[in-house]
Design an enzyme around this catalytic site. Structure first.
Site, short mmCIF file in Angstrom:
data_model
loop_
_atom_site.label_atom_id
_atom_site.label_comp_id
_atom_site.label_asym_id
_atom_site.label_seq_id
_atom_site.Cartn_x
_atom_site.Cartn_y
_atom_site.Cartn_z
N HIS A 99 -58.01 110.14 23.41
CA HIS A 99 -58.45 109.91 25.24
C HIS A 99 -57.82 110.46 26.43
O HIS A 99 -55.86 109.61 25.54
CB HIS A 99 -59.27 108.56 25.02
CG HIS A 99 -59.89 108.82 24.56
ND1 HIS A 99 -60.15 107.84 23.12
CD2 HIS A 99 -61.50 108.36 24.30
CE1 HIS A 99 -61.25 107.73 23.05
NE2 HIS A 99 -62.42 107.80 23.79
N ASP A 102 -56.11 106.63 25.96
CA ASP A 102 -54.75 106.06 24.61
C ASP A 102 -53.30 106.24 25.20
O ASP A 102 -52.33 106.15 24.90
CB ASP A 102 -55.09 106.95 23.39
CG ASP A 102 -56.76 106.60 23.85
OD1 ASP A 102 -57.68 105.91 23.82
OD2 ASP A 102 -57.34 107.65 22.75
N GLU A 230 -71.52 113.38 22.11
CA GLU A 230 -71.65 112.54 21.34
C GLU A 230 -72.72 111.63 20.74
O GLU A 230 -72.48 110.59 21.85
CB GLU A 230 -69.98 111.70 20.75
CG GLU A 230 -70.09 110.83 19.88
CD GLU A 230 -68.55 110.69 19.02
OE1 GLU A 230 -67.88 110.69 19.14
OE2 GLU A 230 -68.74 109.07 18.71
N GLU A 266 -71.80 110.58 14.65
CA GLU A 266 -70.95 109.73 13.67
C GLU A 266 -71.68 109.15 13.51
O GLU A 266 -72.42 108.11 13.61
CB GLU A 266 -69.93 108.66 15.20
CG GLU A 266 -69.18 107.01 14.20
CD GLU A 266 -68.89 106.95 15.53
OE1 GLU A 266 -67.75 107.94 16.30
OE2 GLU A 266 -68.65 105.97 15.38
N HIS A 269 -72.53 105.73 14.53
CA HIS A 269 -73.95 106.06 15.59
C HIS A 269 -75.31 106.31 15.26
O HIS A 269 -76.49 105.82 15.57
CB HIS A 269 -73.05 106.63 16.72
CG HIS A 269 -72.07 106.54 17.21
ND1 HIS A 269 -71.50 107.42 18.21
CD2 HIS A 269 -71.31 105.44 17.38
CE1 HIS A 269 -70.12 106.69 18.15
NE2 HIS A 269 -70.42 105.61 18.04
N ASP A 305 -71.06 98.41 15.44
CA ASP A 305 -70.25 99.36 15.23
C ASP A 305 -69.03 98.72 15.06
O ASP A 305 -68.02 98.57 15.83
CB ASP A 305 -70.27 100.28 16.55
CG ASP A 305 -69.53 101.31 16.30
OD1 ASP A 305 -69.66 102.74 17.47
OD2 ASP A 305 -69.61 102.78 15.61
N ASP A 307 -66.97 100.82 13.45
CA ASP A 307 -66.25 101.35 13.30
C ASP A 307 -64.95 101.22 12.24
O ASP A 307 -63.93 101.18 12.33
CB ASP A 307 -65.27 102.07 14.51
CG ASP A 307 -66.07 102.53 15.65
OD1 ASP A 307 -65.83 101.91 16.59
OD2 ASP A 307 -66.81 102.71 15.43
N ASP A 337 -62.37 107.92 13.74
CA ASP A 337 -62.89 106.97 15.14
C ASP A 337 -63.31 105.73 13.71
O ASP A 337 -64.96 105.44 13.66
CB ASP A 337 -64.35 107.44 15.50
CG ASP A 337 -64.27 107.34 16.16
OD1 ASP A 337 -65.35 106.90 17.25
OD2 ASP A 337 -63.24 105.89 16.61
#
Ligand code: 3MF
Ligand code: MG
Length: 433
Positions: A99, A102, A230, A266, A269, A305, A307, A337
């Site tokens: 991103h 980031d 996404e 994802e 998700h 989430d 991750d 991710d």
């Protein structure tokens, strides 16, 4: 190695007998179904979880101590890039993703933030000129800064919509410049906290208009990458418009984008939306909008989430089974991710997490390929749907209600239920994972 942060950690090699930091299953040059394993999986390292995140959670702050902290100066943004590309080299990662937020600290104005962004993109371009790792996709962070609290393209304030357009243009230009193969949009705040202050119809129209602007801009600059949306059902929003694959497809159709946009799916998700990962992949494949995946896992007991890096071979095997049955990735890939736990403080933790995740995915890919080569599931499906391949089946599909009713009434058509054999098929899959 350009920075001592990963000092002492050698490039990770394939060594199935190793008990150390090695790939026991990920063998990039191994041929699977006629293609190199690396070219099947197309792994990407996510800049945000591995280099931007400082270990904070809703109940506690930074736990990691990194040479690029504090992340408020361009000199340290370059140190972060040095360390990031060192990790890519150690892993032999074919891709990475970022991103805008980031890779450099935001400044007081958009123009200054834009100029800082160009500086780091130029730094990436310089590094990529002499290294292996390519850009899988770029994306814009339109969820962290307070300006995005009520959404980006769906914001009640048109000036935020305009700011989002400027941000996405900047990120698409950079993605194009670095040869990125896709451009991703995750609308974490494209939804609502309460319907009491939400005009959903207007917000969906604005999001449809925005995505059309993105597609128009892609063609204007000659970007050949795939535009990916996404899906996620919620978090941070109470309801996110891109809820799941089927919802996204309906949205794309409504705004005439189903041939221009595909999906980045994802695992975490899918689970939040109450689906399995393979359900979302199979749905996207059936609807012709499968693009790429964000690979991770959620903690089934926590319900949010988390991750985490994947560690369940049967789960990822079924995901790659449906990806392979859909023809495999084209421009997409397997983006991690995923983040290490906030107590996993060391550089080695970051490497080990990716090595483990890559090996799990390699095991899943090999299991999926073995099932495809064996053909048992295909044979079972062909047998179950054989009636539709027959003359009679084709005739029924081409008929009409009245004619079919007459045939059923006469007893010529009298369906006899047959076993779905689910447990036998589950036993079959368990032979391979
Ligand atoms: C949130 C996500 C996001 C998206 C990222 C790219 C920060 O749950 O998964 O990760 O993947 O913004 O679209
Ligand atoms: Mg994601």
């Amino acid at each position: 190695m350009t920075h001592p942060f990963f000092a002492g950690i050698e490039p990770v090699r394939y060594d199935p007998e190793s008990t150390g930091l090695a790939y026991r299953h990920y063998n990039p040059d191994e041929i699977v179904l006629g293609k190199r394993m690396e070219d099947h999986l197309r792994f990407a390292v996510a800049y945000w979880h591995s280099f931007a995140w400082e270990g904070g959670d809703p109940f506690g702050g930074q736990t990691f101590e990194r040479p690029w902290h504090p992340q408020d100066a361009m000199a340290r943004a370059r140190v972060k890039a040095d360390c990031a590309f060192d990790l890519f080299d150690i892993l032999g990662a074919p891709f990475f993703c970022w991103h805008d937020a980031d890779i450099r600290p935001e400044a007081a104005t958009f123009r200054e933030s834009h100029d800082r962004f160009q500086e780091i993109i130029a730094y990436f371009e310089e590094k990529m000129a002499t290294r292996k790792t390519r850009l899988l996709w770029g994306t814009a962070n339109m969820f962290s800064h307070r300006r995005w609290m009520a959404g980006a393209a769906t914001n009640p304030d048109p000036e935020v919509f305009a700011y989002a357009a400027a941000t996405v243009k900047m990120c698409m230009d950079a993605t194009h410049r670095l040869g990125g193969e896709n451009y991703v949009l995750w609308g974490g705040r494209e939804g609502y906290e309460t319907l009491l202050n939400t005009d959903m119809g207007a917000e969906l129209d604005h999001m449809g208009r925005f995505l059309n602007m993105v597609v128009d801009y892609k063609h204007k600059i000659g970007f050949k990458g795939t535009i990916l949306v996404e899906p996620k059902p919620q978090e941070p929003s109470k309801h996110q418009y891109d809820y799941d694959v089927a919802t996204c497809f309906g949205f794309l159709q409504k705004y005439g984008l189903e041939k221009e946009v595909k999906l980045n799916i994802e695992q975490g998700h899918a689970i939040l939306a109450g689906h399995s990962f393979e359900h979302e992949i199979a749905t996207a494949a059936a609807l012709g909008v499968f693009g790429s995946i964000d690979m991770n896992r959620n903690d089934y007991q926590s319900g949010w989430d988390t991750d985490q890096f994947p560690n369940n071979t049967p789960e990822v095997a079924l995901a790659y089974y449906h990806i392979l049955k859909a023809g495999g990735f084209t421009s997409g890939g397997t983006n991690f991710d995923a983040k290490i736990r906030r107590q996993s403080l060391d550089a080695e933790d970051l490497v080990a997490a990716h090595v483990g995740g890559m090996d799990i995915c390699a095991r899943g890919l090999k299991a999926a390929a073995a099932m495809i080569e064996d053909g048992g599931l295909d044979a079972a499906l062909a047998e179950r749907y054989a009636g539709w391949a027959s003359e009679k089946g084709r005739g029924i599909l081409a008929s009409d209600l009245a004619a079919l009713s007459a045939r059923v009434m006469s007893g010529e058509i009298d369906p006899q239920p047959r076993s779905g054999r689910q447990e036998i098929l589950e036993n079959y899959v368990n032979r391979f994972v």
